[in-house]
Design an enzyme around this catalytic site. Structure first.
Site, short mmCIF file in Angstrom:
data_model
loop_
_atom_site.label_atom_id
_atom_site.label_comp_id
_atom_site.label_asym_id
_atom_site.label_seq_id
_atom_site.Cartn_x
_atom_site.Cartn_y
_atom_site.Cartn_z
N TRP A 100 -3.19 0.27 -11.21
CA TRP A 100 -2.86 -1.08 -11.67
C TRP A 100 -3.04 -1.20 -13.18
O TRP A 100 -2.23 -1.82 -13.87
CB TRP A 100 -3.68 -2.13 -10.92
CG TRP A 100 -3.44 -2.06 -9.44
CD1 TRP A 100 -4.35 -1.79 -8.47
CD2 TRP A 100 -2.19 -2.27 -8.75
NE1 TRP A 100 -3.75 -1.80 -7.23
CE2 TRP A 100 -2.43 -2.09 -7.37
CE3 TRP A 100 -0.90 -2.57 -9.17
CZ2 TRP A 100 -1.43 -2.21 -6.40
CZ3 TRP A 100 0.11 -2.70 -8.21
CH2 TRP A 100 -0.17 -2.52 -6.84
N ASP A 167 -7.91 -8.31 -14.71
CA ASP A 167 -7.22 -8.33 -13.41
C ASP A 167 -8.30 -8.25 -12.34
O ASP A 167 -8.92 -7.20 -12.14
CB ASP A 167 -6.26 -7.13 -13.34
CG ASP A 167 -5.57 -7.00 -11.98
OD1 ASP A 167 -5.85 -7.81 -11.08
OD2 ASP A 167 -4.75 -6.06 -11.83
N LYS A 191 -5.44 -10.63 -1.73
CA LYS A 191 -6.54 -9.71 -1.51
C LYS A 191 -7.82 -10.44 -1.07
O LYS A 191 -8.55 -9.96 -0.24
CB LYS A 191 -6.82 -8.86 -2.74
CG LYS A 191 -5.60 -8.13 -3.29
CD LYS A 191 -5.41 -6.75 -2.70
CE LYS A 191 -4.06 -6.14 -3.03
NZ LYS A 191 -3.73 -6.07 -4.45
C1 LIG Z 1 -2.68 -5.49 -5.41
C2 LIG Z 1 -3.04 -5.45 -6.84
C3 LIG Z 1 -2.11 -5.74 -7.85
C4 LIG Z 1 -0.65 -6.03 -7.56
O1 LIG Z 1 -0.52 -7.29 -7.02
P1 LIG Z 1 0.91 -7.92 -6.69
O2 LIG Z 1 0.55 -9.34 -6.37
O3 LIG Z 1 1.48 -7.16 -5.55
O4 LIG Z 1 1.76 -7.81 -7.91
C5 LIG Z 1 -2.54 -5.71 -9.16
N1 LIG Z 1 -3.82 -5.42 -9.47
C6 LIG Z 1 -4.74 -5.14 -8.53
C7 LIG Z 1 -6.14 -4.82 -8.93
C8 LIG Z 1 -4.38 -5.14 -7.18
O5 LIG Z 1 -5.29 -4.87 -6.24
#
Ligand SMILES: *Cc1c(COP(=O)(O)O)cnc(C)c1O
Length: 354
Positions: A100, A167, A191
Site C-alpha cells: 500500500w 493511511d 477493514k
Molecule cells: C485495503 C487497504 C488499502 C486499499 O483500500 P481500497 O479502499 O481498496 O482502495 C489501502 N491501504 C491499506 C493499509 C489497506 O489495508
C-alpha cells in the site's frame, strides 16, 4: 452457525450491526421507506452522517481540535493521489512498508519530488524500518500504520514538525494513539469500520491551501469540507453501517476497551504460532500486527491437512494475500476472542495428528 471470519477485507462486522443494517434496508426509522431510497439531503440521512462524524471525532478524541471528518468515494486508493494533489507543492517524504505504501508513493511521484526515507522491501517488508531521518523541508510525511498484507504494524510514529499523513485503513479504531499528532488520517471503511464504499478522511483544515495547482472538485478536500461530504451523493449505505459500527464500539467502551480485547486475541494467536512446532510467524516479533497475523506452515506438505481442518472448523478467510502466500488471520474489532480460540484449537489438532 456464523463462520469464524478472518477475512482481510471486506471483513467481519458485528452481528447486531448487520441486523440493524438489514432492517434499515427494508424500513428505515419505521418510516416505511428504505434507507437506500431516501434523499441523502433528507433529515433522516443528514442525522446519520452527522452522528457518524461526531462519533469519529469522539472515539479518536479529536473534538474541538480543528479536524474535519469526510466520507469520500474511491477507496483508500484514491487517497494515495488525493493527499499528494492537495498537499504536495515541492517534495514529500514517504516511509515504504509494503504494497500500500508503494502504491501511495507511485501516485505521489506524479506531483513532485519524492523522498523515500526508508523501506523494508529488502526483506520482503517483514519489518518496520526505524531510525530514519525525515527532511524538515518536505511538505508532509506519509506512512502506513498497519500493513494489512505483510502483517506488520507501526508501534511508534516519528515526531515531525511537518504535517503527518497516515493511511490507517486496517487499524483505525483498534488501538489508542494520540491521534492529534496526525494532520490527515484516511481509511477505507471496509477493514474496521463498515462495508466497502466509503472512505474516512480526518483532516486538520489548517494544512490545506498551500499548493498552487488547480485541483479538480471531486479531488479537492476543501470542497468536500465546505459541502460536508455532500458535494455529490455520498455512499449512504456504507456511511450508515459505519455509523452503526462506531455506535457499537462506543457502547462497548470505545477504543480503550477494544484495544484490550484486540491485544488478548493477538497474544492468544501469536503465542500458539511461537509454541507450535509446525508453524512460524512471518514478520519481526516487535513489529507484529495486532490486526493481521501472518504465519506459515514449516512443512508445506501439511497444507492440505491444515486447510481441511480449519475449513471443517467453520473458519473463513485464512489464506494469505495472493502476493505473499501462507496464512493470514485478520482479527478486526468485530472478531470475537472465541473465533481466535477456534483457530488455535485447529492448530493444536494439526500438531496432534501430523
Ligand atoms: C485495503 C487497504 C488499502 C486499499 O483500500 P481500497 O479502499 O481498496 O482502495 C489501502 N491501504 C491499506 C493499509 C489497506 O489495508
Amino acid at each position: 452457525m456464523k463462520k469464524h471470519n478472518f477475512s482481510a477485507g471486506p471483513c467481519i462486522l458485528p452481528e447486531e450491526v448487520l441486523q440493524k443494517a438489514a432492517d434499515a434496508v427494508i424500513n428505515f426509522n419505521n418510516d416505511n421507506l428504505s434507507l437506500i431510497e431516501i434523499s441523502h439531503r433528507s433529515q433522516p440521512f443528514v442525522d446519520v452522517i452527522e452522528k457518524a462524524r461526531s462519533l469519529v471525532l469522539k472515539l479518536l478524541k479529536l473534538e474541538n481540535k480543528g479536524y474535519k471528518v469526510l466520507f469520500l468515494h474511491g477507496g483508500a486508493s484514491t487517497q494515495f493521489l488525493m493527499t499528494a494533489y492537495n498537499l504536495l507543492q515541492n517534495k514529500a517524504a514517504y516511509l515504504n512498508t509494503g504494497t500500500w505504501s508503494t502504491k501511495a508513493i507511485k501516485e505521489a511521484k506524479l506531483f513532485g519530488e519524492l523522498i523515500e526515507v526508508a523501506s523494508s522491501e529488502d526483506k520482503s517488508f517483514n519489518y518496520i524500518p526505524k531510525g530514519y531521518d525525515i527532511p524538515t523541508d518536505a511538505d508532509y510525511f506519509h506512512c502506513t500504520s498497519n500493513n494489512t498484507i505483510y502483517g506488520t504494524q507501526m508501534k511508534d510514529f516519528p515526531e515531525v514538525s511537518i504535517p503527518l499523513v497516515c493511511d490507517m485503513s486496517s487499524d483505525i479504531f483498534s488501538r489508542q494513539l494520540d491521534f492529534s499528532k496526525f494532520d490527515l488520517i484516511y481509511a477505507g471503511a471496509q477493514k474496521n469500520m463498515g462495508p466497502a464504499g466509503t472512505t474516512l478522511v480526518v483532516i486538520k483544515e489548517a494544512i490545506l491551501g498551500k499548493v498552487n495547482r488547480a485541483i479538480p472538485s471531486m479531488l479537492n478536500y476543501q470542497i468536500h469540507i465546505d459541502k460536508e461530504s455532500m458535494f455529490n451523493t455520498p455512499a449512504v449505505f456504507s456511511i450508515y453501517v459505519s455509523m452503526l459500527t462506531l455506535e457499537w464500539l462506543e457502547d462497548m467502551g470505545g477504543i480503550s476497551f477494544i484495544e484490550t480485547v484486540n491485544q488478548q486475541k493477538a497474544t492468544l494467536l501469536y503465542e500458539e504460532i511461537d509454541r507450535n512446532p509446525l508453524f512460524k510467524g512471518v514478520v519481526a516479533k516487535e513489529d507484529r500486527s495486532y490486526m493481521n497475523a501472518t504465519f506459515t506452515l514449516i512443512n508445506t506438505k501439511l497444507t492440505d491437512k491444515f486447510d481441511t481442518l480449519w475449513q471443517k472448523a467453520n473458519i473463513n478467510g485464512l489464506h494469505g494475500h495472493r502476493s505473499v502466500g501462507g496464512y493470514r488471520a485478520s482479527m478486526y474489532n468485530a472478531l470475537p476472542l472465541y473465533s481466535v480460540q477456534a483457530l488455535v484449537d485447529v492448530m493444536k489438532e494439526l500438531e496432534r495428528n501430523a
